[in-house]
Scaffold this active site. Structure first.
Site, PDB file in Angstrom:
ATOM      1  N   ASN A  24       0.912  -1.242  -0.012  1.00 53.16           N
ATOM      2  CA  ASN A  24      -0.112   0.233  -0.033  1.00 53.16           C
ATOM      3  C   ASN A  24       0.904   1.220   0.159  1.00 53.16           C
ATOM      4  OD1 ASN A  24       0.440   0.050   3.028  1.00 53.16           O
ATOM      5  ND2 ASN A  24      -0.673  -1.802   2.789  1.00 53.16           N
ATOM      6  N   SER A  69      -7.007   0.030   4.316  1.00 53.61           N
ATOM      7  CA  SER A  69      -6.091  -1.044   4.166  1.00 53.61           C
ATOM      8  C   SER A  69      -5.754  -1.579   5.615  1.00 53.61           C
ATOM      9  CB  SER A  69      -4.631  -0.522   3.773  1.00 53.61           C
ATOM     10  OG  SER A  69      -3.481  -1.164   4.197  1.00 53.61           O
ATOM     11  N   HIS A  90       4.383   0.725   2.050  1.00 52.24           N
ATOM     12  CA  HIS A  90       4.565  -0.663   2.528  1.00 52.24           C
ATOM     13  C   HIS A  90       4.669  -1.753   1.302  1.00 52.24           C
ATOM     14  CE1 HIS A  90       4.850  -4.481   4.466  1.00 52.24           C
ATOM     15  NE2 HIS A  90       3.443  -4.804   4.485  1.00 52.24           N
ATOM     16  N   ASP A 115      23.925   7.526  -0.974  1.00 51.89           N
ATOM     17  CA  ASP A 115      23.136   8.248  -1.683  1.00 51.89           C
ATOM     18  C   ASP A 115      21.867   8.549  -0.931  1.00 51.89           C
ATOM     19  OD1 ASP A 115      25.194   9.016  -3.145  1.00 51.89           O
ATOM     20  OD2 ASP A 115      24.437   8.262  -5.024  1.00 51.89           O
ATOM     21  N   TYR A 209      23.168  17.076  -5.938  1.00 54.20           N
ATOM     22  CA  TYR A 209      22.485  16.212  -7.078  1.00 54.20           C
ATOM     23  C   TYR A 209      21.525  16.670  -7.437  1.00 54.20           C
ATOM     24  CZ  TYR A 209      20.884  12.358  -9.498  1.00 54.20           C
ATOM     25  OH  TYR A 209      20.238  11.415 -10.843  1.00 54.20           O
TER      26      TYR A 209
END
Length: 215
Positions: A24, A69, A90, A115, A209
């Protein structure tokens, strides 16, 4: 947010992170004490913005024609305890869940891990579905940790992010590095990256970045 969360469920399918109706994605509603989450047991190809479920931060159904859920209590606990989190994912993705089944953190042996995760991907405690026990384990493990992903022992992956897309990215990256490190261990002993190098890589990726808005 309904449209965003519905669309991101297609991404976790695209990247092979879920099967059948497992897994989910949820997203906090900006400015509200609410979040949007996948309805329980509904196939991914049937998900639409309209059948997403809206819950309050105690996990109570606020809006929607479906039951939320089974992981709603876990998501709600994360949102209550970590106000900086705007998205939770999840999955039971194969390689990452295999590490979770062993109760073993994924060591930081790739620059991509430094990273995205700022170090190893940690393991959280075993907890049963049904209340907020899983959420408690997620929060206890990730608070104060740079990793946006946790391997919940014998269960699977939970990831967090500033928004749902960031949490999905973390889930995709978690499975990718879990697979690569697994393959590396079949070939021999992976070489660890030193803490100072991890810090430099993490800082560059998080702060330099990509495209940045001009100041």
């Amino acid at each position: 947010m309904r449209a965003t969360v519905a669309g991101l469920h297609a991404e976790v399918v695209h990247y092979g992170l879920v099967v059948w109706t497992a897994g989910n994605v949820s997203g906090r509603v900006p400015g509200e004490e609410l979040f949007v989450i996948k309805p329980s047991g509904v196939s991914y190809d049937e998900l639409t913005p309209e059948n997403m479920v809206v819950c309050d931060l105690d996990g109570n159904l606020v809006e929607g024609a479906h039951a939320p859920s089974s992981d709603t209590a876990a998501h709600a606990y994360v949102y209550r305890e970590m106000p900086e989190v705007g998205g939770v994912v999840h999955t039971h993705s194969t390689y990452a869940s295999a590490w979770a089944a062993r109760g073993e953190p994924i060591p930081c042996v790739l620059t991509a891990m430094a990273d995205e995760f700022g170090g190893e991907i940690p393991v959280g405690p075993f907890a049963l579905i049904g209340d907020d026990s899983i959420g408690q384990g997620v929060v206890e493990t990730l608070k104060g940790h740079r990793s946006p992903a946790v391997l919940m022992q014998n269960h699977g992956v939970f990831t967090i992010g500033k928004d749902p897309k960031a949490a999905v990215k973390a889930a995709v990256m978690c499975e990718d590095v879990a697979r690569t490190v697994h393959v590396s261990r079949q070939l021999g002993t992976p070489l660890p990256i030193g803490p100072a190098h991890i810090d430099r890589l993490y800082d560059r990726y998080q702060n330099v970045y990509g495209q940045r808005s001009p100041r």
